[in-house]
Design a protein around this motif. Structure first.
Motif, PDB file in Angstrom:
ATOM      1  N   TYR A 113       0.984  -1.269   0.527  1.00 48.17           N
ATOM      2  CA  TYR A 113       0.052  -0.265   0.451  1.00 48.17           C
ATOM      3  C   TYR A 113       0.834   1.609  -0.076  1.00 48.17           C
ATOM      4  CZ  TYR A 113      -4.502  -2.710   0.899  1.00 48.17           C
ATOM      5  OH  TYR A 113      -5.860  -3.865   0.956  1.00 48.17           O
ATOM      6  N   PRO A 114       2.055   1.394   0.576  1.00 44.73           N
ATOM      7  CA  PRO A 114       2.327   2.526   1.153  1.00 44.73           C
ATOM      8  C   PRO A 114       3.528   2.708  -0.873  1.00 44.73           C
ATOM      9  CG  PRO A 114       2.833   1.194   2.853  1.00 44.73           C
ATOM     10  CD  PRO A 114       2.262   0.479   2.013  1.00 44.73           C
ATOM     11  N   VAL A 115       3.746   2.312  -1.206  1.00 46.19           N
ATOM     12  CA  VAL A 115       4.544   2.380  -2.400  1.00 46.19           C
ATOM     13  C   VAL A 115       3.350   1.977  -3.491  1.00 46.19           C
ATOM     14  CG1 VAL A 115       6.107   1.367  -4.303  1.00 46.19           C
ATOM     15  CG2 VAL A 115       6.420   0.528  -2.262  1.00 46.19           C
ATOM     16  N   ILE A 116       2.530   2.118  -3.831  1.00 47.44           N
ATOM     17  CA  ILE A 116       1.268   1.960  -3.961  1.00 47.44           C
ATOM     18  C   ILE A 116       1.097   3.812  -4.146  1.00 47.44           C
ATOM     19  CG2 ILE A 116      -1.251   1.733  -5.089  1.00 47.44           C
ATOM     20  CD1 ILE A 116      -0.244  -1.143  -4.476  1.00 47.44           C
ATOM     21  N   VAL A 251       0.576  -2.298 -13.017  1.00 48.34           N
ATOM     22  CA  VAL A 251       1.361  -1.786 -11.589  1.00 48.34           C
ATOM     23  C   VAL A 251       0.616  -2.277  -9.972  1.00 48.34           C
ATOM     24  CG1 VAL A 251       1.804   0.429 -10.510  1.00 48.34           C
ATOM     25  CG2 VAL A 251       2.167   0.750 -12.943  1.00 48.34           C
ATOM     26  N   ILE A 252      -0.214  -2.158  -9.906  1.00 49.09           N
ATOM     27  CA  ILE A 252      -1.400  -2.433  -9.039  1.00 49.09           C
ATOM     28  C   ILE A 252      -0.870  -3.784  -8.850  1.00 49.09           C
ATOM     29  CG2 ILE A 252      -3.377  -2.314  -7.704  1.00 49.09           C
ATOM     30  CD1 ILE A 252      -3.501  -0.087  -8.438  1.00 49.09           C
ATOM     31  N   PRO A 253      -1.714  -4.804  -9.845  1.00 50.39           N
ATOM     32  CA  PRO A 253      -1.590  -6.225  -8.997  1.00 50.39           C
ATOM     33  C   PRO A 253       0.913  -6.873  -9.417  1.00 50.39           C
ATOM     34  CG  PRO A 253      -2.975  -5.776 -11.590  1.00 50.39           C
ATOM     35  CD  PRO A 253      -2.345  -4.369 -10.697  1.00 50.39           C
ATOM     36  N   VAL A 254       1.301  -6.251  -9.921  1.00 55.93           N
ATOM     37  CA  VAL A 254       3.055  -6.428 -10.283  1.00 55.93           C
ATOM     38  C   VAL A 254       3.037  -6.094  -8.547  1.00 55.93           C
ATOM     39  CG1 VAL A 254       5.344  -6.294 -10.950  1.00 55.93           C
ATOM     40  CG2 VAL A 254       3.118  -6.652 -12.204  1.00 55.93           C
ATOM     41  N   ILE A 255       2.351  -4.985  -8.235  1.00 60.01           N
ATOM     42  CA  ILE A 255       3.360  -4.161  -6.439  1.00 60.01           C
ATOM     43  C   ILE A 255       2.566  -5.723  -5.544  1.00 60.01           C
ATOM     44  CG2 ILE A 255       3.308  -2.479  -4.905  1.00 60.01           C
ATOM     45  CD1 ILE A 255       3.575  -1.172  -7.123  1.00 60.01           C
ATOM     46  N   VAL A 256       1.739  -5.968  -5.696  1.00 57.73           N
ATOM     47  CA  VAL A 256       0.960  -6.322  -4.631  1.00 57.73           C
ATOM     48  C   VAL A 256       1.815  -7.740  -4.765  1.00 57.73           C
ATOM     49  CG1 VAL A 256      -1.472  -7.788  -3.943  1.00 57.73           C
ATOM     50  CG2 VAL A 256      -1.178  -5.420  -4.626  1.00 57.73           C
ATOM     51  N   PHE A 257       1.276  -8.382  -5.610  1.00 58.87           N
ATOM     52  CA  PHE A 257       2.357  -9.892  -5.768  1.00 58.87           C
ATOM     53  C   PHE A 257       3.714 -10.092  -5.811  1.00 58.87           C
ATOM     54  CE2 PHE A 257      -1.618 -11.094  -6.461  1.00 58.87           C
ATOM     55  CZ  PHE A 257      -1.649 -12.484  -6.314  1.00 58.87           C
ATOM     56  N   ILE A 306       5.195   3.008 -15.999  1.00 59.48           N
ATOM     57  CA  ILE A 306       5.160   4.435 -15.929  1.00 59.48           C
ATOM     58  C   ILE A 306       5.105   5.331 -16.953  1.00 59.48           C
ATOM     59  CG2 ILE A 306       5.399   5.630 -13.876  1.00 59.48           C
ATOM     60  CD1 ILE A 306       5.139   3.441 -11.993  1.00 59.48           C
ATOM     61  N   GLY A 307       6.947   4.827 -17.185  1.00 56.62           N
ATOM     62  CA  GLY A 307       6.873   5.331 -18.434  1.00 56.62           C
ATOM     63  C   GLY A 307       8.190   7.108 -17.387  1.00 56.62           C
TER      64      GLY A 307
END
Length: 307
Positions: A113-116, A251-257, A306-307
């Motif tokens: 969550y903090p990274v997102i 982005v969200i699925p990759v960070i969470v997993f 993200i770029g």
């Protein structure tokens, strides 16, 4: 990048505090067991409920439904792999179930969550909580059954827990055209926010009772950690890129997993009959390794998505 390091530093500080309190006899059994039950039955359900108390909108619902669908597909694939593993593995069922549990659940609240939030703000946290609905449902159903592999599973008892109830109520609350009054939401949020620090203190307290050289044993906790931290993002990121999905749905699925083993693993293991000592060691190891792996994942997302 700094967000990842910052969250890890906070984690380490609280772990050290837990170790110090344990060494001084302030966090030992049976107090740790009572604190563990308090987290599972009170603070964790309130954390789930307060995180899902958001204002409804059509755009939020559209993206949320896509994220819930992607999350369901990801968890279904992981569960299928775990079940195939259980058919061919020679590890004793009770120990195998614990390793499967550690692979399945990630430290999304503290590291994800903090990274997102650093990337997408509060809206990103909301989307992450929607993506995490399947995580919560599975945590308090299938994942708990893994901790009881080799035993007779009482599904009725497992499903009638506060975490599952909070997840279902939270989704209903999101669909309602209102949010809870401040005088209700804020107390729930305060108590829910205690979950992560209490889990860290519990892990630190249990670490204090073990020799340091044992904290990276058995070898299997390295495997479970690296599956979450390395294998999952290596598979998920290219797969979502090939599907041509919008940025936020990648982005969200990759960070969470890509997050390390869930901080609540030790607490849940103790509550439901697993080996809480090994679970706590896996928590420490995987969260330490994540300082490198999550930094690489965020960098890859910045370059490719993200770029």
């Amino acid at each position: 990048m700094q967000e990842v390091f910052g969250q890890l530093l906070v984690l380490l500080v609280l772990l050290v505090v837990g170790v110090i309190l344990g060494r001084r006899g302030l966090m030992r059994e049976p107090f740790l067991g009572q604190l563990n039950s308090f987290v599972i039955r009170v603070t964790m359900p309130l954390l789930i409920l307060s995180s899902m108390d958001k204002s409804f909108s059509v755009e939020l619902l559209h993206n949320s439904l896509w994220l819930i669908f992607i999350s369901g597909c990801c968890f279904a694939a992981v569960i299928l792999g775990l079940e195939v593993w259980s058919r061919i593995s020679k590890i004793e069922p009770h120990r195998l179930g614990l390793y499967q549990f550690l692979i399945l659940l990630g430290n999304t609240a503290f590291m994800g969550y903090p990274v997102i939030q650093a990337i997408y703000g509060d809206t990103g946290v909301f989307y992450a909580s929607m993506f995490n609905i399947w995580h919560n449902v599975i945590m308090f159903s299938y994942a708990l059954s893994l901790l009881q592999r080799g035993k007779k599973i009482q599904w009725g008892k497992l499903l009638r827990n506060n975490g599952m109830i909070a997840t279902l109520l939270g989704f209903v609350l999101f669909l309602c055209p209102f949010t809870l009054p401040y005088v209700l939401h804020r107390p729930m949020e305060w108590v829910g926010d205690m979950t992560i620090p209490l889990c860290l203190l519990i892990v630190g307290g249990r670490m204090s009772a073990s020799p340091w050289k044992e904290l990276i044993q058995p070898r299997a906790i390295w495997v479970t950690s690296l599956v979450r931290l390395v294998l999952f993002p290596l598979i998920l990121l290219p797969g979502l890129l090939l599907l041509g999905l919008p940025e936020i749905l990648i982005v969200i699925p990759v960070i969470v997993f890509s997050t390390p083993v869930a901080l609540t693993a030790g607490a849940l293991a103790q509550e439901y009959g697993g080996d809480e000592e090994i679970a706590s060691r896996a928590v420490v190891l995987s969260n330490l390794l994540s300082i490198v792996t999550m930094t690489v994942v965020v960098f890859a997302l910045e370059v490719l998505v993200i770029g």
